[in-house]
Design a protein around this motif. Sequence first.
Motif, PDB file in Angstrom:
ATOM      1  N   ASP A  87       0.833  -1.202   0.000  1.00  0.00           N
ATOM      2  CA  ASP A  87       0.000   0.000   0.000  1.00  0.00           C
ATOM      3  C   ASP A  87       0.872   1.259   0.000  1.00  0.00           C
ATOM      4  N   VAL A  88       1.876   1.274   0.874  1.00  0.00           N
ATOM      5  CA  VAL A  88       2.745   2.444   0.999  1.00  0.00           C
ATOM      6  C   VAL A  88       3.538   2.657  -0.283  1.00  0.00           C
ATOM      7  N   GLU A  89       4.074   1.595  -0.820  1.00  0.00           N
ATOM      8  CA  GLU A  89       4.869   1.728  -2.044  1.00  0.00           C
ATOM      9  C   GLU A  89       4.033   2.266  -3.195  1.00  0.00           C
ATOM     10  N   ALA A  90       2.775   1.858  -3.282  1.00  0.00           N
ATOM     11  CA  ALA A  90       1.898   2.368  -4.339  1.00  0.00           C
ATOM     12  C   ALA A  90       1.656   3.870  -4.180  1.00  0.00           C
ATOM     13  N   LEU A  91       1.623   4.350  -2.925  1.00  0.00           N
ATOM     14  CA  LEU A  91       1.342   5.757  -2.663  1.00  0.00           C
ATOM     15  C   LEU A  91       2.550   6.667  -2.878  1.00  0.00           C
ATOM     16  N   VAL A  92       3.758   6.118  -2.885  1.00  0.00           N
ATOM     17  CA  VAL A  92       4.948   6.958  -3.094  1.00  0.00           C
ATOM     18  C   VAL A  92       5.620   6.680  -4.441  1.00  0.00           C
ATOM     19  N   ALA A  93       5.059   5.799  -5.229  1.00  0.00           N
ATOM     20  CA  ALA A  93       5.657   5.467  -6.523  1.00  0.00           C
ATOM     21  C   ALA A  93       5.600   6.672  -7.463  1.00  0.00           C
ATOM     22  N   PRO A  94       6.649   6.899  -8.236  1.00  0.00           N
ATOM     23  CA  PRO A  94       6.653   8.011  -9.199  1.00  0.00           C
ATOM     24  C   PRO A  94       5.834   7.663 -10.438  1.00  0.00           C
ATOM     25  N   HIS A  95       5.503   8.667 -11.226  1.00  0.00           N
ATOM     26  CA  HIS A  95       4.850   8.429 -12.504  1.00  0.00           C
ATOM     27  C   HIS A  95       5.817   7.706 -13.440  1.00  0.00           C
ATOM     28  N   ALA A  96       5.280   6.879 -14.297  1.00  0.00           N
ATOM     29  CA  ALA A  96       6.114   6.162 -15.267  1.00  0.00           C
ATOM     30  C   ALA A  96       6.891   7.141 -16.143  1.00  0.00           C
ATOM     31  N   SER A  97       6.304   8.295 -16.430  1.00  0.00           N
ATOM     32  CA  SER A  97       6.997   9.281 -17.268  1.00  0.00           C
ATOM     33  C   SER A  97       8.271   9.783 -16.603  1.00  0.00           C
ATOM     34  N   SER A  98       8.251   9.904 -15.262  1.00  0.00           N
ATOM     35  CA  SER A  98       9.454  10.336 -14.540  1.00  0.00           C
ATOM     36  C   SER A  98      10.517   9.254 -14.584  1.00  0.00           C
ATOM     37  N   VAL A  99      10.094   8.028 -14.393  1.00  0.00           N
ATOM     38  CA  VAL A  99      11.041   6.910 -14.456  1.00  0.00           C
ATOM     39  C   VAL A  99      11.709   6.870 -15.824  1.00  0.00           C
TER      40      VAL A  99
END
Length: 600
Positions: A87-99
Amino acid sequence: MRVYALFGSLVLVAFANVASGAPRTLTLRQSIAPPRNWVDLGRAPPTHVIPLRIALPQPRFLELEEHLTEISDPLHERYGKHLSKEDVEALVAPHASSVDAVHEWLDSHGIRKEACHRSPAGDWVTVRLPVAQAEKMLGTEFRVWKHTLDGDVLVRTTEYSLPAHLDEHIELIQPTTAFNRAKGQRTTFRFSPAPETASPLSSDDKISVAGSGVTVDASCNTTITVSCLKQLYNAVDYVPKATDKNAIALTGYLEQFANFADLQQFYVDQVPAAINTSFDVVLINGGLNNQTLGDAGAEADLDVQFALGISFPTPGTFFSTGGRPPFNPDTDTPTDTNEPYLDWLNFILAQPKIPQVISTSYGDDEQTVPVDFARRVCGEFAQLGARGVSLLFSSGDGGVGDGDPDPATQTCFTNDGKNQTKFIPGFPASCPFVTAVGGTVHIPEVAVDFSGGGFSNYFPRPIWQDVAVGKFLASLPKGTYAGLFNPSGRAIPDVSGQADFFRIFFRGRAVHIGGTSASSPSIAAFIALLNDARIAAGKPSLGFLNPLIYALNGVGFNDITAGNAPGCGTPGFNATAGWDPVTGFGTPDFGKLKDIVLKF
């Protein structure tokens, strides 16, 4: 006892040809004045290796913060419903465009994805680079800097640039402009010979603590033991019941490790039931566990002995994280990082199971940490809180000053080149997502004169502090210390505990030691016992503590109303009725708090 070694070695990226195509124009991202007490020794060797940590934006972080607020509010229906790792990782994950944008930039400099290390949520990308390549990518020069007071040496720059198209995709890059150093609180330990035994005085020789209904051995006025703290904080008769599900941990940096032989002597002296028991050790990024008695760390021994002695038989873990920069400007030393909080956070956030209480006795002046970096690290602490972890940090040992325990040598000037006189809060204690622990002394308790406290210049005051802190500020005579502190900032400490005359065993002998380095692990142990009571009753751990502490508004705590913590050539703030920036809400009454937390 188990010892784990975790060597997260990243791939060393060698010099590579830049991908074909016209170079992008760089724009200045950050520029700082050379910090006070650091001198420039010259250009860093071009082949010296640095780990560049690239922070990608976390577009859903406000959602994480909202979740954390609700699950930490004892009056909210979601109280205690902690989030999972996923849950936490999903909430702090960056946008794919940033990656994609970051990896395209790295690829243009010959750095392939397989040479990068990504955090569990993908919000940090780390790559090890020679200085020459990092300089080219960031349009800067890395220099060797030496601290004039203690001789620490770092490789840093005072500015860096990035292609303009990366502005929305990169939040910050470190180590670049961060001159902070993880220092043990009260770095000049007040060692003194301790009595050969810690036997209490006769049962008739007691001190009654007014208003609390407890009595304490008179010997506790000059020597603090596990028994003293259990008496003083009303936990003498509590027996842990959930030791198969509950845990406590301590963090160690700067080559600190706890000695098993010292711990056994401590147990013989103070906790006989714990003799022949031990704790787990986890080594991170080159952390040490050298059990040669003469190499034991006073900080680590103190933390482990009192945290585990009070909470016994709750299982304990000691995280030893490397990262001190023994950099020699004449050689190409590959260990110059000194950002151990990130190394530790990167490791701990990747773990599926984390101890419910973790105490840290290290910090530095808030102003030595770039504000964007401080806020990002603080956000990492919020992730742990959302997963049900209580994080406690020593509030510091310089009163309102700069952490120097000697008020005569404190330099309370801003680090921005303006040299303004200001009170100096500490970090990470100033992060609103951790619980800052101040210090008291003697029985009846008064504020110890080095208890760190004050108001953050980086973090605004959280809403849960408004009532208590607002009341304190309203009580100050108009104009008190005007301009010396930020009355709108996050206020510290939150709570306190005894912080001097602790009897520990260090390198085979009994000594007395003091500092908020002592109060944080001790109070963490009582939080672990509160968790034990909740878990045994089928309830979740307390998690992020501050909303609960401020909702209680002093109930369950022993209010400290005497003493002050001077600094910066002033008397500092006074301990007063209610919350104050010397002792917070005061010290815990475990018996009362246990009854309270079992109701939520």
